[in-house]
Structures are given as structure tokens and as C-alpha cells.
Design an enzyme around this catalytic site. Structure first.
Site, mmCIF file in Angstrom:
data_model
loop_
_atom_site.group_PDB
_atom_site.id
_atom_site.type_symbol
_atom_site.label_atom_id
_atom_site.label_comp_id
_atom_site.label_asym_id
_atom_site.label_seq_id
_atom_site.Cartn_x
_atom_site.Cartn_y
_atom_site.Cartn_z
ATOM 1 N N CYS A 124 9.561 73.702 0.378
ATOM 2 C CA CYS A 124 10.358 72.620 0.955
ATOM 3 C C CYS A 124 11.461 72.138 0.011
ATOM 4 O O CYS A 124 12.610 71.936 0.429
ATOM 5 C CB CYS A 124 9.457 71.462 1.361
ATOM 6 S SG CYS A 124 8.253 70.971 0.110
ATOM 7 N N HIS A 140 12.215 64.407 1.021
ATOM 8 C CA HIS A 140 12.398 64.748 -0.391
ATOM 9 C C HIS A 140 13.841 64.462 -0.806
ATOM 10 O O HIS A 140 14.773 64.577 0.001
ATOM 11 C CB HIS A 140 12.161 66.247 -0.620
ATOM 12 C CG HIS A 140 10.724 66.666 -0.584
ATOM 13 N ND1 HIS A 140 9.677 65.803 -0.423
ATOM 14 C CD2 HIS A 140 10.171 67.916 -0.723
ATOM 15 C CE1 HIS A 140 8.529 66.488 -0.444
ATOM 16 N NE2 HIS A 140 8.813 67.763 -0.626
#
Length: 335
Positions: A130, A243
Site C-alpha cells: 500500500c 497513509h
């Protein structure tokens, strides 16, 4: 592939699995039939898809008979055991784990960057880490224009990257602190609420973690850039699902902020939010739930002659996992 494929989601009850189901529906993927697979513990649970409830089935070696496409998000050991079984049954696997990412026979794909790599799959296509995927959404367009030599980066990673139990742990710890109760922990080695942990994944002999090395190793494969170098510190922060990554990048060609902005504004799947005077920059709070990643804080790097600093944010469950997997499936159909 069947134009209305029979799709299976493996790990359907996990945070990413649920997001995969919702993303298939939201993007109107032409699912002919949907099969939901998970552990025996989750079998019998019912999840909604297009207004109907579908019962979760126990994952078994013979679960893939008649399935055209399987989206896996159940961990590396499950992928290593069951993905080959799916391929034997004639199914194409898009795998979200780390099990096959560095396998030379398996494409590692971010569709905005290397969609053509899908063509040489042998039954399995890997979804990247990710943090790597979100970073490369901003870095790759700059690399294509200016030639990236190396980066130094620090990640600010949401608890969703660890899974549903970590999201629940953060929620619980916040409640405990607000009420003045003792803080309990099970998922992380330390309290995550109101704290940051410079520790994502397991430590390697070189002092980096596996997560930190993925940026260099996976970045080389996705960008077709074998000399790319990345020194990364990955940090877990008390954020639920998006994130963020602070990047300092060195380029082969001279690069200005104006030229970089022109490139980034044309990059697919990326929004530019860059007006510091008005306090406008990407933030994980506002990138949560969005398909596109966002980049901002673009400035010349003081330590490199041909360098840029930037800040990129993206939803870990979407571009970092479920969305990218569905985009790979869309690419398969288009080809």
C-alpha cells in the site's frame, strides 16, 4: 475472460475484502456472479452486494470451480496455499498479499503506471504494498519526466494497514483514554492512540523493516527501474485509513517546482493540493474514502542539486489495496 465474469473475493469479511466488494459495486464492475470466501470461522456470515445478501462460504481448494477471477486479500500464507489451486481451476488471481510480488513470473501492477505488464501474467497478478503504491502515484510521473535516482522517505501509516482488529484497537484505546481507564493492547507492541510507532512489519538484519525495503524492491519492478534506490522509515500513526508519505527525491535532470506541478497535474489518479499560503495540502482525514491520491507541499529539496520534496496521501484500503485490485481486474477485461 468472460465479459461478465464469475468473481470470487477471498478474505471477504476482512477490512480490505469488504472494501473490494463495495468497490466492485461502486465502479459497476460487470460481475456475473459473486462468491464470497473466508475462513470456517466466518462461513455463514452474510454481506450485501447490489442490494442482495450473499452468504460467505468456507475457503477450500475446490472453491474456484467455475470462477473466472479471484481477488485475494487473506494474507500471504493463504495466497500461497490457495492461489495455485485457483489457477489450476482456470481462474485469474489478483493477489493483495506479499506472497508473489517479487516472483519474476508474476506481474506487479499499478494500472496508472504499468498496466501493460498485465499481458504477461500466468494466472496470478500481484497488488503492490500500500505505501509503495501511494508513493509511486506521485513519484512515477516525476520519474518519467526527470529520471528519479533515489528517494529518502518517511511514511505515516494508518492502522487500517494492519487490518480490522487494529482499527478496533485504536477506537478502543481512544475511548479508554478519554474515560481515564487503563489502556489495553493486543495488536501493536505499544499503545497506538496519541502515539506513533517507528515500527511497521518485522525488522531485518540490516536494521530496516520488511515494509521499508518494499519501497525499493517493489518500486524497481513496477517502474522498470532496476537502479532505483529508496531509504525509508515507516511509522504507524493513530489515523484510521489513509497513509501519508514525505518524500525527498533526487533526479537525473534539472527539475523546477513549476515543471513538476505541470507533470503532476496531468498524472492519472492524482490530485494536486498545493497552496500552503491558504493552508491547502493533502491530509489523511480528507483523503479517506477517495479513489485518487493527492500530492502537495512541492518544493525544491535543499540537500539535492536536482531534488524535490513532496507529501503524498492516499486511502490505504482503496488505492493501497481494494481499488488497485479492481483496477487490475478492469484492465484484464479491457485487454
Amino acid at each position: 475472460m468472460n465479459r461478465k465474469p464469475h468473481v470470487a473475493v477471498v478474505g471477504a469479511t476482512g477490512a480490505v475484502g469488504i472494501e473490494m466488494i463495495q468497490t466492485l459495486e461502486r465502479r459497476n464492475f460487470p460481475v456475473g456472479r459473486l462468491t464470497l470466501l473466508a475462513s470456517a470461522r466466518s462461513a455463514g456470515k452474510r454481506l450485501k452486494f447490489r442490494g442482495e445478501e450473499i452468504a460467505v462460504q468456507e475457503l477450500k481448494p475446490d472453491s474456484f470451480r467455475g470462477v473466472d477471477l479471484a481477488l485475494f486479500s487473506a494474507g500471504g500464507s493463504i495466497s500461497r496455499q490457495f492461489a495455485p489451486e485457483a489457477v489450476k481451476a482456470g481462474c485469474v488471481v489478483v493477489d493483495n498479499s506479499s506472497a508473489f510480488r517479487m516472483d519474476d513470473t508474476v506481474p506487479l501492477v499499478v494500472p496508472e503506471i504499468n498496466a501493460e505488464d498485465v499481458r504477461w501474467h500466468r494466472g496470478i497478478i500481484a497488488n503492490p504494498n500500500c505505501t509503495t503504491a501511494i508513493t509511486l502515484m506521485a513519484l512515477y510521473p516525476l520519474h518519467k519526466a526527470f529520471g528519479c535516482r533515489r528517494i529518502f522517505a518517511a511514511s505515516y501509516q494508518a492502522v487500517s494497514g494492519t487490518g480490522a482488529r487494529a482499527i478496533a484497537e485504536l477506537e478502543q484505546q481512544v475511548r479508554q483514554i478519554v474515560r481515564g481507564e487503563p489502556v489495553t493492547r493486543e495488536v501493536y507492541p505499544h499503545q497506538i492512540a496519541f502515539n506513533v510507532l517507528p515500527h511497521v512489519d518485522v525488522f531485518l538484519p540490516n536494521g530496516y523493516t520488511k515494509e521499508e525495503m518494499k519501497m525499493e524492491n517493489e518500486g524497481r519492478k513496477i517502474m522498470h527501474h532496476p537502479t532505483f534506490r529508496a531509504s525509508v522509515t515507516c511509522v504507524r500513526v493513530p489515523v484510521y485509513r489513509a497513509h501519508s508519505v514525505a518524500v525527498s527525491a533526487e533526479f537525473e535532470k534539472p527539475v523546477s517546482v513549476e515543471a513538476a506541478l505541470e507533470v503532476l497535474r496531468q498524472a492519472p489518479g492524482l490530485d494536486v493540493i498545493d497552496d500552503p499560503a491558504q493552508c491547502q495540502y493533502p491530509m489523511p482525514l480528507y483523503q479517506a474514502g477517495r479513489d485518487n491520491c493527492a500530492v502537495g507541499r512541492i518544493r525544491k529539496d535543499c540537500a539535492f542539486d536536482n531534488g524535490l520534496c513532496f507529501w503524498v496521501c492516499g486511502d490505504q484500503l482503496l488505492k493501497g489495496a481494494a481499488l488497485n485490485a479492481v483496477q487490475i481486474a478492469e484492465t484484464l477485461l479491457a485487454m
